[in-house]
Design a protein around this motif. Structure first.
Motif, mmCIF file in Angstrom:
data_model
loop_
_atom_site.group_PDB
_atom_site.id
_atom_site.type_symbol
_atom_site.label_atom_id
_atom_site.label_comp_id
_atom_site.label_asym_id
_atom_site.label_seq_id
_atom_site.Cartn_x
_atom_site.Cartn_y
_atom_site.Cartn_z
ATOM 1 N N LEU A 42 0.798 -1.217 0.000
ATOM 2 C CA LEU A 42 0.000 0.000 0.000
ATOM 3 C C LEU A 42 0.834 1.271 0.000
ATOM 4 O O LEU A 42 0.285 2.375 -0.013
ATOM 5 C CB LEU A 42 -0.941 -0.001 1.211
ATOM 6 N N THR A 44 2.771 4.198 -1.583
ATOM 7 C CA THR A 44 2.577 4.830 -2.885
ATOM 8 C C THR A 44 3.904 5.180 -3.565
ATOM 9 O O THR A 44 4.927 5.319 -2.900
ATOM 10 C CB THR A 44 1.759 6.125 -2.732
ATOM 11 N N ARG A 62 -1.271 -8.438 -0.116
ATOM 12 C CA ARG A 62 -2.612 -7.998 -0.489
ATOM 13 C C ARG A 62 -3.548 -9.185 -0.409
ATOM 14 O O ARG A 62 -3.233 -10.279 -0.875
ATOM 15 C CB ARG A 62 -2.636 -7.425 -1.923
ATOM 16 N N GLU A 198 -12.565 4.395 1.297
ATOM 17 C CA GLU A 198 -11.654 3.665 0.407
ATOM 18 C C GLU A 198 -10.489 4.576 0.010
ATOM 19 O O GLU A 198 -10.673 5.743 -0.269
ATOM 20 C CB GLU A 198 -12.412 3.207 -0.845
ATOM 21 N N ASN A 199 -9.288 4.009 0.006
ATOM 22 C CA ASN A 199 -8.076 4.761 -0.360
ATOM 23 C C ASN A 199 -7.931 6.036 0.476
ATOM 24 O O ASN A 199 -7.729 7.141 -0.051
ATOM 25 C CB ASN A 199 -8.088 5.115 -1.852
ATOM 26 N N ARG A 202 -5.792 9.564 -0.051
ATOM 27 C CA ARG A 202 -5.223 9.642 -1.400
ATOM 28 C C ARG A 202 -6.111 10.472 -2.324
ATOM 29 O O ARG A 202 -7.252 10.805 -1.990
ATOM 30 C CB ARG A 202 -5.023 8.236 -1.969
ATOM 31 N N THR A 223 -11.686 -1.113 -5.234
ATOM 32 C CA THR A 223 -10.426 -1.550 -5.836
ATOM 33 C C THR A 223 -9.242 -1.286 -4.908
ATOM 34 O O THR A 223 -8.156 -1.798 -5.133
ATOM 35 C CB THR A 223 -10.187 -0.822 -7.165
ATOM 36 N N GLY A 224 -9.458 -0.477 -3.873
ATOM 37 C CA GLY A 224 -8.397 -0.155 -2.931
ATOM 38 C C GLY A 224 -8.771 -0.566 -1.523
ATOM 39 O O GLY A 224 -9.864 -1.086 -1.280
#
Length: 242
Positions: A42, A44, A62, A198-199, A202, A223-224
């Motif tokens: 995770l 970046t 993951r 989510e995410n 970010r 998706t995250g």
């Protein structure tokens, strides 16, 4: 701690929730000084840009995907410290929360390698800030539980639901629906406010506001990484946002 037998030192550094500028000053400085960086899935690209000079080794995990075994990560940490002066083990969030730090510290101690832990902003606090949603509220919520449904290989795969005013489930993507079903079966209110983040922190962050009943009826599509916050402390702000 006893003096190490190796010339290298390992730093377990919390990367924070995702945004590169949410890492601590100490963590950023160590990345800039590192010879080797072992980083989670995770972390970046912006964060890795802080350690462009270092040898970068991906050891990410993951859910549902092929990833590095913890025993392999432990071996890499020891080997890295035996050939480099400054080794950073970069972990998402805070190293001491759901980061398997205990296993890595045990391996380093067994090898006589010196280490230091640099805390990071855990995702629950970052999500509370991002959504402008306090996890506690005077007269309503005075306790918070952070939990995950992730289990050890020999552990029963049943999420233990904490008895707390506000619940925050980490890695709650696929497991959130099952958690909600179990909570309802144990008498939690169907209209309990829920926030899905989510995410977190970010640029592609997504925030969803639902009830516990809705969460139990519809799988989380994401998706995250997803953080799930549940509790009466969120009712007023969730209602205002609708």
């Amino acid at each position: 701690m006893n003096q190490p037998h190796s010339t290298g030192k390992v730093y377990l550094v919390g990367a924070g929730p995702g945004a590169a500028d949410l890492i601590t000053v100490r963590g950023a400085r160590l990345l800039q000084q590192a010879d080797i960086v072992l980083y989670d899935a995770l972390v970046t690209p912006d964060m890795l840009a802080l350690c462009a000079q270092a040898e970068q080794i991906s050891v990410g995990k993951r859910s549902g995907q092929r990833s590095a075994a913890q025993s392999h990560i432990n071996t890499l940490l020891v080997e890295s410290a035996q050939r480099a002066a400054i080794v950073v083990r970069l972990k998402g969030g805070d190293p001491m929360l759901f980061g398997r730090a205990d296993e890595e510290l045990n391996a380093l101690e067994a090898a006589g390698i010196d280490y230091e832990i640099v805390p990071g902003i855990t995702t629950a606090l970052a999500a509370a800030a991002s959504t402008r949603q306090p996890l506690t509220k005077r007269g309503i919520a005075r306790s918070v539980a952070l939990f995950t449904s992730s289990t050890a290989p020999d552990e029963a795969e049943e999420t233990r639901i904490p008895d707390c005013d506000t619940l925050v489930q980490y890695m709650g993507g696929r497991e959130a629906m099952l958690t909600a079903e179990r909570m309802l079966s144990r008498g939690w209110s169907p209209d309990l406010p829920v926030m899905l983040v989510e995410n977190c922190s970010r640029s592609d962050e997504v925030i969803r506001r639902v009830t516990l009943q809705q969460l139990a009826q519809e799988p989380v599509s994401a998706t995250g990484p997803v953080l799930v916050m549940m509790g009466e402390a969120m009712r007023q702000r969730i209602n205002a946002a609708r």
